[in-house]
Design a protein around this motif. Structure first.
Motif, PDB file in Angstrom:
ATOM      1  N   ILE A  13       0.860  -1.175   0.000  1.00 32.48           N
ATOM      2  CA  ILE A  13       0.000   0.000   0.000  1.00 32.48           C
ATOM      3  C   ILE A  13       0.898   1.227   0.000  1.00 32.48           C
ATOM      4  CG2 ILE A  13      -1.757   1.309   1.258  1.00 32.48           C
ATOM      5  CD1 ILE A  13      -2.879  -1.369   2.221  1.00 32.48           C
ATOM      6  N   THR A  14       0.778   2.021  -1.054  1.00 32.61           N
ATOM      7  CA  THR A  14       1.564   3.247  -1.171  1.00 32.61           C
ATOM      8  C   THR A  14       0.655   4.429  -0.867  1.00 32.61           C
ATOM      9  OG1 THR A  14       1.119   3.541  -3.525  1.00 32.61           O
ATOM     10  CG2 THR A  14       3.054   2.228  -2.938  1.00 32.61           C
ATOM     11  N   SER A  15       1.267   5.525  -0.415  1.00 30.47           N
ATOM     12  CA  SER A  15       0.484   6.706  -0.085  1.00 30.47           C
ATOM     13  C   SER A  15       1.393   7.921   0.010  1.00 30.47           C
ATOM     14  CB  SER A  15      -0.252   6.507   1.244  1.00 30.47           C
ATOM     15  OG  SER A  15       0.685   6.290   2.284  1.00 30.47           O
ATOM     16  N   VAL A  16       0.757   9.054   0.200  1.00 30.43           N
ATOM     17  CA  VAL A  16       1.463  10.288   0.515  1.00 30.43           C
ATOM     18  C   VAL A  16       1.037  10.655   1.933  1.00 30.43           C
ATOM     19  CG1 VAL A  16       1.822  12.702  -0.091  1.00 30.43           C
ATOM     20  CG2 VAL A  16       1.505  11.001  -1.899  1.00 30.43           C
ATOM     21  N   ALA A  20       5.260   7.274   1.323  1.00 31.84           N
ATOM     22  CA  ALA A  20       5.222   6.182   2.303  1.00 31.84           C
ATOM     23  C   ALA A  20       4.713   4.925   1.613  1.00 31.84           C
ATOM     24  CB  ALA A  20       4.310   6.536   3.475  1.00 31.84           C
ATOM     25  N   TYR A  21       5.160   3.786   2.122  1.00 36.76           N
ATOM     26  CA  TYR A  21       4.547   2.525   1.709  1.00 36.76           C
ATOM     27  C   TYR A  21       4.640   1.537   2.856  1.00 36.76           C
ATOM     28  CZ  TYR A  21       9.051   0.145   0.744  1.00 36.76           C
ATOM     29  OH  TYR A  21      10.290  -0.429   0.845  1.00 36.76           O
ATOM     30  N   MET A  22       3.728   0.590   2.838  1.00 40.05           N
ATOM     31  CA  MET A  22       3.723  -0.516   3.790  1.00 40.05           C
ATOM     32  C   MET A  22       3.434  -1.783   3.005  1.00 40.05           C
ATOM     33  SD  MET A  22       1.490   0.956   6.914  1.00 40.05           S
ATOM     34  CE  MET A  22       2.004   2.369   7.858  1.00 40.05           C
ATOM     35  N   ILE A  23       4.140  -2.834   3.337  1.00 39.14           N
ATOM     36  CA  ILE A  23       3.836  -4.135   2.758  1.00 39.14           C
ATOM     37  C   ILE A  23       3.177  -4.958   3.855  1.00 39.14           C
ATOM     38  CG2 ILE A  23       4.774  -6.265   1.771  1.00 39.14           C
ATOM     39  CD1 ILE A  23       6.929  -4.538   0.440  1.00 39.14           C
ATOM     40  N   PHE A  24       1.970  -5.388   3.562  1.00 42.15           N
ATOM     41  CA  PHE A  24       1.199  -6.212   4.487  1.00 42.15           C
ATOM     42  C   PHE A  24       1.239  -7.651   4.001  1.00 42.15           C
ATOM     43  CE2 PHE A  24      -0.509  -2.021   5.196  1.00 42.15           C
ATOM     44  CZ  PHE A  24      -0.819  -1.992   6.538  1.00 42.15           C
ATOM     45  N   GLU A  25       1.382  -8.572   4.950  1.00 39.68           N
ATOM     46  CA  GLU A  25       1.418  -9.987   4.607  1.00 39.68           C
ATOM     47  C   GLU A  25       0.378 -10.726   5.447  1.00 39.68           C
ATOM     48  OE1 GLU A  25       4.861 -13.367   4.196  1.00 39.68           O
ATOM     49  OE2 GLU A  25       5.406 -11.257   3.962  1.00 39.68           O
TER      50      GLU A  25
END
Length: 156
Positions: free
Chosen positions: A110-113, A125-130
């Motif tokens: 999930i990418t965002s500003v 910003a980004y987060m990788i969710f598993e």
């Protein structure tokens, strides 16, 4: 041949449905994380894998960036220390341009500003969710840009 095409179509539709469900679940987890962080909930640390890769990308005054890596335990410790001050200042982050990017069936980026409430900045910003075997989605990698130069002392 007809049976093969029908079977392929059914499997494709099923996998698209699974991916759509996973995208929604990961996105819901992202928004739950944002809410927990912005309300200074003690549960915010539960969103992270114990072995998550945490990256603070420091934007230097000259515009160049430096990636500062840390482990989950150190990050959680720093987060808990910083929460008290953030709460006093009513610090929050607003995320815009949120985009879901499937990496695999059980991994979503999930990418965002990110827009910190203390200034007028817009930071990547980004987060990788598993997805875990128990069905829970957790952060396994996170990158947030910052202009806070203090992080540079942790750069290797």
């Amino acid at each position: 041949m007809k049976k093969f095409l029908i079977t392929s179509l059914v499997l494709t539709l099923f996998s698209l449905n699974v991916m759509a469900d996973n995208n929604k679940e990961a996105l819901d987890t992202f928004y739950n994380y944002v809410n927990a962080a912005n309300t200074y909930s003690n549960t915010v640390t539960d969103f992270y894998s114990p072995s998550a890769k945490i990256i603070r990308q420091v934007i230097k005054p000259d515009g160049k960036t430096v990636d500062v890596l840390t482990d989950t335990a150190t990050y959680v410790k720093q987060m808990k220390i910083g929460q008290a001050g953030a709460k006093l200042r009513s610090y929050k982050n607003v995320y815009t341009n949120v985009t879901v990017i499937p990496i695999s069936e059980k991994k979503i980026k999930i990418t965002s500003v990110r827009h910190p409430s203390v200034d007028n900045d817009s930071l990547k910003a980004y987060m990788i969710f598993e997805k875990q075997p128990n069905g829970k989605w957790i952060i396994t990698e996170e990158m947030m840009q910052t202009r806070q130069q203090i992080f540079l002392k942790y750069a290797k």
